[in-house]
Design a protein around this motif. Structure first.
Motif, PDB file in Angstrom:
ATOM      1  N   GLY A   8       0.893  -1.093  -0.080  1.00 18.77           N
ATOM      2  CA  GLY A   8       0.040   0.033   0.089  1.00 18.77           C
ATOM      3  C   GLY A   8       0.859   1.170   0.013  1.00 18.77           C
ATOM      4  O   GLY A   8       0.514   2.234   0.453  1.00 18.77           O
ATOM      5  N   LEU A   9       2.132   1.315  -0.535  1.00 19.41           N
ATOM      6  CA  LEU A   9       3.073   2.323  -0.678  1.00 19.41           C
ATOM      7  C   LEU A   9       3.606   2.427  -1.849  1.00 19.41           C
ATOM      8  O   LEU A   9       3.443   1.688  -2.890  1.00 19.41           O
ATOM      9  N   PHE A  10       3.993   3.764  -2.127  1.00 20.35           N
ATOM     10  CA  PHE A  10       4.702   4.125  -3.449  1.00 20.35           C
ATOM     11  C   PHE A  10       5.712   5.287  -3.093  1.00 20.35           C
ATOM     12  O   PHE A  10       5.487   5.793  -2.100  1.00 20.35           O
ATOM     13  N   ILE A  11       6.669   5.506  -3.825  1.00 14.78           N
ATOM     14  CA  ILE A  11       7.490   6.426  -3.701  1.00 14.78           C
ATOM     15  C   ILE A  11       7.697   7.617  -4.801  1.00 14.78           C
ATOM     16  O   ILE A  11       7.378   7.495  -6.021  1.00 14.78           O
TER      17      ILE A  11
ATOM     18  N   PHE B 168      -0.757  13.805   0.140  1.00 14.87           N
ATOM     19  CA  PHE B 168      -0.908  12.149   0.585  1.00 14.87           C
ATOM     20  C   PHE B 168      -0.453  11.976   1.990  1.00 14.87           C
ATOM     21  O   PHE B 168       0.129  12.881   3.030  1.00 14.87           O
ATOM     22  N   ASP B 169      -0.931  10.749   2.507  1.00 16.85           N
ATOM     23  CA  ASP B 169      -0.506  10.676   3.873  1.00 16.85           C
ATOM     24  C   ASP B 169       0.950   9.951   3.818  1.00 16.85           C
ATOM     25  O   ASP B 169       1.183   8.777   2.897  1.00 16.85           O
TER      26      ASP B 169
ATOM     27  N   ARG C  22       1.406   6.553   1.368  1.00 17.14           N
ATOM     28  CA  ARG C  22       0.565   5.455   1.364  1.00 17.14           C
ATOM     29  C   ARG C  22      -0.400   5.703   0.107  1.00 17.14           C
ATOM     30  O   ARG C  22      -0.913   6.880  -0.231  1.00 17.14           O
ATOM     31  N   ILE C  23      -0.829   4.757  -0.414  1.00 12.91           N
ATOM     32  CA  ILE C  23      -1.633   4.796  -1.535  1.00 12.91           C
ATOM     33  C   ILE C  23      -3.157   5.081  -1.122  1.00 12.91           C
ATOM     34  O   ILE C  23      -3.480   4.544  -0.096  1.00 12.91           O
ATOM     35  N   PRO C  24      -3.808   6.161  -1.628  1.00 11.12           N
ATOM     36  CA  PRO C  24      -5.118   6.244  -1.031  1.00 11.12           C
ATOM     37  C   PRO C  24      -6.084   5.123  -1.232  1.00 11.12           C
ATOM     38  O   PRO C  24      -6.116   4.468  -2.144  1.00 11.12           O
ATOM     39  N   ALA C  25      -7.139   5.077  -0.504  1.00 12.63           N
ATOM     40  CA  ALA C  25      -8.148   4.090  -0.550  1.00 12.63           C
ATOM     41  C   ALA C  25      -8.923   4.099  -1.851  1.00 12.63           C
ATOM     42  O   ALA C  25      -8.996   5.453  -2.133  1.00 12.63           O
TER      43      ALA C  25
END
Length: 249
Positions: free
Chosen positions: A24-27, A41-42, A88-91
């Motif tokens: 659930g993550l990206f950079i 983003f979170d 964190r990738i948004p829902a």
């Protein structure tokens, strides 16, 4: 603050879509891109290279200092980066987007596959004030590192929603649907409304057959003269189309 080996391994694997979904993550890479996007983003963590004075004032996420070798492990770029943001990738919010503002102008991407094209398209939408882009589920991942890099900080300023485009169009029958087709009306002479869906297709195959059937306003960008290429790059075609819409209305 030092980063644990476990976290370093996790962040180093985020180049693949499988690991991005799993974690659930990206950079986001680069000082300017991180500074331009962290508030949208979170934030899981900010990674900073040793010797760098990079800081994001107001960001409460943990700040870790990494060696040059550790930064290279996380980075997907060949050039040295002083800062990397781990977000964190948004829902998924697909359900809430089936009904749109009937006065809005939206871009629909049908099967765009090149990450650089998608990133450039988002950057273009940000420039021209299109705040929501709908994409088919087979469109390239918005969090692909190459896509993120191509957005040049516009990621987070434009909402990207993956869904069934036919369902979206069917749920908004009052919206005019424009689509770039070879047999369409000359874009520069067409009557354009200030609202609607603009559909752009796959790099090699164009708009899929099931979506073509739903286009009630086919448009085309005419070539100049007889000696021209087979087609325009989809990101270039999108920029021309969106610019003309914004300039005409």
């Amino acid at each position: 603050m030092n980063l644990s080996k476990t976290k370093l391994q996790v962040y180093s694997n985020l180049a693949t879509a499988k690991m991005r979904r799993k974690r659930g993550l990206f950079i986001v890479e680069g000082c300017k891109s991180v500074a331009d996007t962290w508030s949208a983003f979170d934030v899981e963590a900010i990674l900073r290279a040793e010797g760098s004075d990079f800081s994001v004032e107001g960001c409460r996420a943990p700040l870790f200092t990494l060696s040059e070798e550790e930064m290279r492990r996380v980075s997907n770029l060949t050039t040295r980066q002083e800062a990397i943001g781990v977000y964190r990738i948004p829902a998924d919010e697909e359900a809430g987007y089936l009904s749109v503002d009937p006065e809005g102008l939206y871009l629909l991407l049908d099967g765009v596959q090149d990450p650089g094209n998608l990133g450039t398209i988002l950057r273009t939408c940000h420039w021209f004030g299109i705040t929501t882009v709908f994409t088919s589920r087979d469109t390239v991942d918005i969090y692909n590192p190459k896509t993120v890099q191509a957005t040049m900080g516009s990621l987070g300023r434009v909402k990207v929603v993956y869904l069934d485009l036919a369902e979206l169009i069917g749920s908004n029958p009052e919206m005019p649907v424009y689509g770039t087709l070879l047999e369409g009306e000359d874009l520069f002479h067409a009557h354009l409304q200030r609202r609607g869906f603009i559909v752009m297709g796959n790099e090699g195959n164009g708009i899929s057959e099931n979506i073509r059937k739903l286009i009630d306003n086919p448009i085309t960008i005419p070539p100049y003269g007889r000696d021209h290429g087979e087609s325009l790059n989809v990101a270039v075609a999108t920029a021309i189309t969106v610019a003309w819409f914004r300039g005409k209305i």
